[in-house]
Motif scaffolding. Structure first.
Motif, mmCIF file in Angstrom:
data_model
loop_
_atom_site.group_PDB
_atom_site.id
_atom_site.type_symbol
_atom_site.label_atom_id
_atom_site.label_comp_id
_atom_site.label_asym_id
_atom_site.label_seq_id
_atom_site.Cartn_x
_atom_site.Cartn_y
_atom_site.Cartn_z
ATOM 1 N N PHE A 138 -14.265 4.973 -15.776
ATOM 2 C CA PHE A 138 -15.311 4.283 -15.029
ATOM 3 C C PHE A 138 -15.144 4.443 -13.528
ATOM 4 O O PHE A 138 -16.127 4.499 -12.799
ATOM 5 N N THR A 139 -13.882 4.531 -13.070
ATOM 6 C CA THR A 139 -13.700 4.723 -11.637
ATOM 7 C C THR A 139 -14.076 6.144 -11.266
ATOM 8 O O THR A 139 -14.454 6.408 -10.141
ATOM 9 N N GLY A 140 -14.001 7.061 -12.236
ATOM 10 C CA GLY A 140 -14.283 8.457 -11.934
ATOM 11 C C GLY A 140 -15.706 8.881 -12.252
ATOM 12 O O GLY A 140 -16.056 10.035 -12.084
ATOM 13 N N ALA A 385 0.419 8.431 -11.281
ATOM 14 C CA ALA A 385 -0.547 9.096 -10.399
ATOM 15 C C ALA A 385 -1.921 8.942 -11.027
ATOM 16 O O ALA A 385 -2.060 9.026 -12.242
ATOM 17 N N TYR A 386 -2.932 8.689 -10.199
ATOM 18 C CA TYR A 386 -4.286 8.524 -10.737
ATOM 19 C C TYR A 386 -4.817 9.829 -11.298
ATOM 20 O O TYR A 386 -5.476 9.860 -12.315
ATOM 21 N N GLU A 387 -4.562 10.913 -10.550
ATOM 22 C CA GLU A 387 -5.023 12.201 -11.048
ATOM 23 C C GLU A 387 -3.827 13.064 -11.403
ATOM 24 O O GLU A 387 -2.798 13.014 -10.734
ATOM 25 N N ARG A 388 -4.011 13.841 -12.466
ATOM 26 C CA ARG A 388 -2.911 14.654 -12.984
ATOM 27 C C ARG A 388 -2.245 15.488 -11.899
ATOM 28 O O ARG A 388 -1.033 15.576 -11.827
ATOM 29 N N PRO A 392 1.385 10.940 -6.241
ATOM 30 C CA PRO A 392 1.690 9.722 -6.981
ATOM 31 C C PRO A 392 1.246 8.475 -6.217
ATOM 32 O O PRO A 392 1.335 8.436 -4.988
ATOM 33 N N ALA A 393 0.746 7.478 -6.966
ATOM 34 C CA ALA A 393 0.375 6.209 -6.350
ATOM 35 C C ALA A 393 1.558 5.252 -6.422
ATOM 36 O O ALA A 393 1.687 4.354 -5.607
ATOM 37 N N ILE A 394 2.410 5.474 -7.435
ATOM 38 C CA ILE A 394 3.602 4.634 -7.621
ATOM 39 C C ILE A 394 4.787 5.556 -7.890
ATOM 40 O O ILE A 394 4.697 6.464 -8.719
ATOM 41 N N GLY A 411 2.378 -5.769 1.281
ATOM 42 C CA GLY A 411 2.451 -4.427 1.831
ATOM 43 C C GLY A 411 1.099 -4.033 2.376
ATOM 44 O O GLY A 411 0.093 -4.681 2.078
ATOM 45 N N PRO A 412 1.076 -2.982 3.185
ATOM 46 C CA PRO A 412 -0.190 -2.565 3.781
ATOM 47 C C PRO A 412 -1.172 -2.088 2.713
ATOM 48 O O PRO A 412 -0.781 -1.816 1.578
ATOM 49 N N SER A 413 -2.406 -1.996 3.102
ATOM 50 C CA SER A 413 -3.433 -1.529 2.190
ATOM 51 C C SER A 413 -3.124 -0.097 1.755
ATOM 52 O O SER A 413 -2.677 0.718 2.557
ATOM 53 N N GLY A 414 -3.299 0.171 0.469
ATOM 54 C CA GLY A 414 -2.997 1.499 -0.065
ATOM 55 C C GLY A 414 -1.555 1.668 -0.483
ATOM 56 O O GLY A 414 -1.137 2.747 -0.886
ATOM 57 N N ALA A 415 -0.784 0.582 -0.408
ATOM 58 C CA ALA A 415 0.640 0.678 -0.734
ATOM 59 C C ALA A 415 0.882 0.813 -2.231
ATOM 60 O O ALA A 415 1.937 1.271 -2.652
ATOM 61 N N GLY A 416 -0.103 0.388 -3.029
ATOM 62 C CA GLY A 416 0.056 0.502 -4.477
ATOM 63 C C GLY A 416 0.127 -0.835 -5.191
ATOM 64 O O GLY A 416 0.474 -0.892 -6.371
ATOM 65 N N LYS A 417 -0.219 -1.915 -4.504
ATOM 66 C CA LYS A 417 -0.125 -3.257 -5.103
ATOM 67 C C LYS A 417 -1.087 -3.390 -6.278
ATOM 68 O O LYS A 417 -0.695 -3.808 -7.371
ATOM 69 N N THR A 418 -2.352 -3.025 -6.032
ATOM 70 C CA THR A 418 -3.348 -3.135 -7.101
ATOM 71 C C THR A 418 -2.955 -2.253 -8.277
ATOM 72 O O THR A 418 -3.069 -2.652 -9.437
ATOM 73 N N THR A 419 -2.478 -1.075 -7.953
ATOM 74 C CA THR A 419 -2.085 -0.148 -9.012
ATOM 75 C C THR A 419 -1.010 -0.767 -9.899
ATOM 76 O O THR A 419 -1.066 -0.664 -11.120
ATOM 77 N N LEU A 420 -0.047 -1.434 -9.284
ATOM 78 C CA LEU A 420 1.009 -2.081 -10.077
ATOM 79 C C LEU A 420 0.427 -3.107 -11.040
ATOM 80 O O LEU A 420 0.826 -3.188 -12.206
ATOM 81 N N LEU A 427 -4.169 -1.153 -17.917
ATOM 82 C CA LEU A 427 -5.473 -0.519 -17.714
ATOM 83 C C LEU A 427 -5.239 0.984 -17.563
ATOM 84 O O LEU A 427 -6.139 1.791 -17.771
ATOM 85 N N TYR A 428 -4.048 1.317 -17.159
ATOM 86 C CA TYR A 428 -3.585 2.710 -17.138
ATOM 87 C C TYR A 428 -2.201 2.722 -17.776
ATOM 88 O O TYR A 428 -1.500 1.707 -17.737
ATOM 89 N N ASP A 429 -1.832 3.853 -18.330
ATOM 90 C CA ASP A 429 -0.468 3.982 -18.829
ATOM 91 C C ASP A 429 0.396 4.655 -17.769
ATOM 92 O O ASP A 429 -0.086 5.507 -17.027
HETATM 93 P P1 ADP Z 1 -3.227 -1.558 -2.515
HETATM 94 O O1 ADP Z 1 -3.679 -2.434 -3.624
HETATM 95 O O2 ADP Z 1 -1.810 -1.789 -2.105
HETATM 96 O O3 ADP Z 1 -4.139 -1.587 -1.341
HETATM 97 P P2 ADP Z 1 -3.817 0.553 -4.359
HETATM 98 O O4 ADP Z 1 -2.929 0.272 -5.503
HETATM 99 O O5 ADP Z 1 -5.228 0.154 -4.484
HETATM 100 O O6 ADP Z 1 -3.209 -0.063 -3.035
HETATM 101 O O7 ADP Z 1 -3.780 2.100 -4.035
HETATM 102 C C1 ADP Z 1 -2.617 2.863 -4.046
HETATM 103 C C2 ADP Z 1 -2.976 4.317 -3.831
HETATM 104 O O8 ADP Z 1 -3.693 4.817 -4.947
HETATM 105 C C3 ADP Z 1 -3.873 4.531 -2.632
HETATM 106 O O9 ADP Z 1 -3.439 5.696 -1.985
HETATM 107 C C4 ADP Z 1 -5.236 4.713 -3.216
HETATM 108 O O10 ADP Z 1 -5.997 5.580 -2.429
HETATM 109 C C5 ADP Z 1 -4.922 5.339 -4.555
HETATM 110 N N1 ADP Z 1 -5.943 4.946 -5.547
HETATM 111 C C6 ADP Z 1 -6.318 3.705 -5.881
HETATM 112 N N2 ADP Z 1 -7.245 3.715 -6.862
HETATM 113 C C7 ADP Z 1 -7.460 5.008 -7.154
HETATM 114 C C8 ADP Z 1 -8.306 5.693 -8.109
HETATM 115 N N3 ADP Z 1 -9.115 5.040 -8.950
HETATM 116 N N4 ADP Z 1 -8.264 7.040 -8.125
HETATM 117 C C9 ADP Z 1 -7.452 7.726 -7.302
HETATM 118 N N5 ADP Z 1 -6.644 7.145 -6.412
HETATM 119 C C10 ADP Z 1 -6.620 5.805 -6.321
#
Ligand code: ADP
Length: 624
Positions: A138-140, A385-388, A392-394, A411-420, A427-429
């Protein structure tokens, strides 16, 4: 107008089915596997399909009856003045169209039922498959694209069945029956009129190609146009356009695209008009040639034919039949494109149905009973990593959260908090390492038990277009009204809900009652409280609320976090201070960890972030 109208609607159908993606030059390949799957979709309705085919054959046969009656009426009824037979033939002539019409209505009904049912089956299959697809999908994918497949592609299935498939069979049987009828009447005249067929075929095929090209261009333009409208007329799009004063630019783009569309549409209609003109002229000329040929037969060699020769009745019947043969053949010539379009349509639907679910239950996955979850979380050298092939995001994240602990992610925006948090909610493996809940790898647990153990509160509260009650019940569908109200009270939203026009029955959501940001947040918290999860994943809202709301949200938060393992993306100072452990993330790694006091003392990245973001925040909970 029959031919023109028929082909026009075919182009219209294609306009819809190709809207999301134009077919490549040279048409869409028809794969055997697709044919099998399409046939499979019809299997439940094979009785009705057989009925349709049977009716089509009978109706095609009936189409030859009246021209033949015409011959008998002229030769026997009129020329031999046999009134008795005339009455019989006329009677048959009246009866035939009545039967044909009745059968036609029945066939349309069967067709509609089959078309609609197959469409419904596919729509439901697609919807339930889409729901189970990973978030990654859905994000893609553009939202419009998904909706277009559900609405347009699946919607096109009905017309493929009721138009393309039926018309093809109908035209085939009609052409065959008519040609047989013509041959029976006079093989010589049949040869003559079929000799003219190549001219007709040539023009039809050529025009078909032009129409296809124009209609392909039209579809691309239409798709661009709707994408443009969708983008610029969405709430965020309008907002952006307005605040940057880009209305004119957006309008120019729109005008340019519509100009293109208008020109293409006019072209499309004109090609159709020329073709229609050619066809009608052709149809008018052919009978003249037949009469000429027949006249030559009659007048120059009357003796040769005698009673077995071509009678006036035969001639009239023949020209009537002949006028019926070109239309179905013309349709059959262009049907290839429609069939390809139909298969393209099915392929697009199947393509979505075949998208891998990615996140599924492993065979023999463990179902962890809700009340046995303790809520111990561990990240072990997690990589993602979001894309193969993307970065890496984490990278190498390890930490543990004991049952009931609060872990704050900063942490700053883009640090990977949401991803964690996404990884924790599965939601991702993960790509490397593992995440465990009570020592079990998340991938070894059933999704249902993981979802049951966990509640996720996102920053933006999403409300469905449904009553507040239903929106809350998302957290626990079987909850009683008392439980519902208790949760709402704990989230400090009950009193506010009672003030709404219809209380708990007030409809929320984008088009419903407009709740304030703080109210929506508290509804989200009530939802989570109702669910009573062992593990809470919380993305605190960044939006500043008024002091009253802030206070209420904070109280609700404290009640919600109490006694549960909480992983929170912390934006509130109170959350940070309460955290058993703060993880400072940067570039997908943990760069610092500890309690607030420890980290401030370390004077590292955290203390700098704290100075920037949190130091000025009022600390409401300090008062309590
Ligand atoms: P934070 O929550 O700390 O602001 P995110 O976890 O959202 O950071 O993002 C971490 C990294 O992953 C960022 O570099 C962001 O650009 C990338 N990212 C986040 N969501 C996606 C996605 N759906 N597809 C590709 N890259 C993503």
């Amino acid at each position: 107008m029959g031919m023109h109208g028929g082909m026009g609607s075919g182009a219209g159908r294609m306009a819809r089915s190709f809207a999301s993606r134009p077919t490549p030059e040279g048409g869409h390949p028809i794969r055997r596997s697709t044919v099998r799957r399409v046939a499979g979709a019809f299997r439940p309705y094979r009785g009705r399909v057989a009925g349709v085919l049977g009716i089509l054959v009978v109706v095609a046969g009936l189409g030859v009856v009246n021209p033949y009656m015409l011959k008998l009426i002229i030769d026997v009824g009129l020329l031999q003045h046999n009134i008795h037979m005339l009455l019989v033939f006329v009677g048959i002539m009246i009866l035939t169209p009545i039967i044909s019409t009745g059968l036609g209505v029945w066939q349309t009904y069967l067709n509609a039922v089959v078309g609609q049912r197959v469409m419904q089956d596919l729509r439901i299959a697609l919807y339930s498959h889409l729901q189970r697809l990973p978030l990654r999908f859905f994000t893609g994918t553009r939202t419009g694209e998904i909706q277009s497949r559900l609405a347009n592609d699946v919607g096109g299935v009905d017309s493929v069945i009721t138009n393309t498939a039926t018309n093809t069979v109908a035209n085939l049987t009609r052409a065959a029956a008519t040609i047989v009828g013509m041959l029976v009447l006079s093989w010589q005249l049949t040869l003559l009129s079929l000799a003219l067929m190549p001219i007709f075929i040539l023009v039809t095929v050529r025009v078909g190609e032009i129409r296809r090209r124009v209609s392909r261009d039209t579809q691309v333009t239409l798709a661009d146009l709707s994408a443009l409208a969708e983008e610029t007329l969405s709430v965020s799009g309008v907002l952006l356009t307005k605040v940057f004063g880009r209305e004119d630019a957006a309008q120019h783009r729109y005008v340019r695209e519509t100009n293109r569309l208008t020109a293409l549409m006019i072209r499309q209609q004109m090609v159709g008009r020329w073709f229609f003109g050619f066809i009608s002229t052709f149809f008018s000329i052919i009978p003249a040639l037949v009469y000429l040929a027949a006249g030559l037969f009659f007048f120059h060699r009357p003796g040769l034919h005698g009673s077995a020769g071509i009678s006036i009745g035969t001639l009239v019947a023949f020209t009537t039949l002949q006028s019926q043969v070109f239309f179905p053949i013309g349709q059959l010539l262009t049907v290839q494109v429609e069939i390809q379009g139909a298969f393209a349509l099915f392929d697009r639907i199947f393509e979505y149905l075949d998208l891998p679910l990615e996140i599924t239950d492993r065979p023999g996955a463990l179902s962890l009973p809700r009340d046995q979850v303790r809520g111990a979380i561990a990240f072990e050298d997690v990589r993602f990593a979001y894309e193969r092939d993307g970065g890496p995001a984490i990278t190498g994240v390890s930490f543990t959260a004991d049952p009931g602990q609060l872990v704050a992610l900063v942490g700053p925006s883009g640090a990977g908090k949401t991803t964690l948090t996404y990884l924790l909610a599965r939601l991702y493996d993960v790509d490397g390492g593992r995440i465990t809940l009570d020592g079990h790898d998340l991938r070894d647990l059933t999704q249902v038990s993981l979802q049951g153990a966990m509640a996720v509160v996102t920053q933006e509260t999403f409300l469905f277009h449904a009553s507040i009650r239903e929106n809350l019940l998302v957290g626990k569908p079987e909850a009683t009204q008392a439980e519902l109200e208790a949760a709402a009270r704990a989230a400090a939203i009950h009193d506010r809900i009672m003030e709404l026009p219809q209380g708990y029955d007030t409809v929320g959501g984008e088009r419903g009652y407009r709740l304030s940001g703080g109210e929506k947040q508290r509804i989200a918290l009530a939802r989570a409280i109702l669910k009573d999860p062992r593990v809470l994943v919380l993305d605190e809202a960044t939006s500043a609320l008024d002091t009253h709301s802030e206070r209420a949200v904070q109280d609700a938060l404290e009640r919600l976090m109490g006694g549960r393992t909480t992983i929170a993306i912390a934006h509130r100072l109170s959350t940070i201070l309460a955290a058993d452990q703060i993880l400072m993330l940067e570039g997908g790694r943990i760069v610092e960890r500890g309690t607030h006091v420890q980290l401030l003392a370390a004077e590292g990245p955290y203390s700098r972030l704290y100075d920037q973001q949190f130091a000025g925040q009022p600390l409401l909970s300090a008062a309590s």
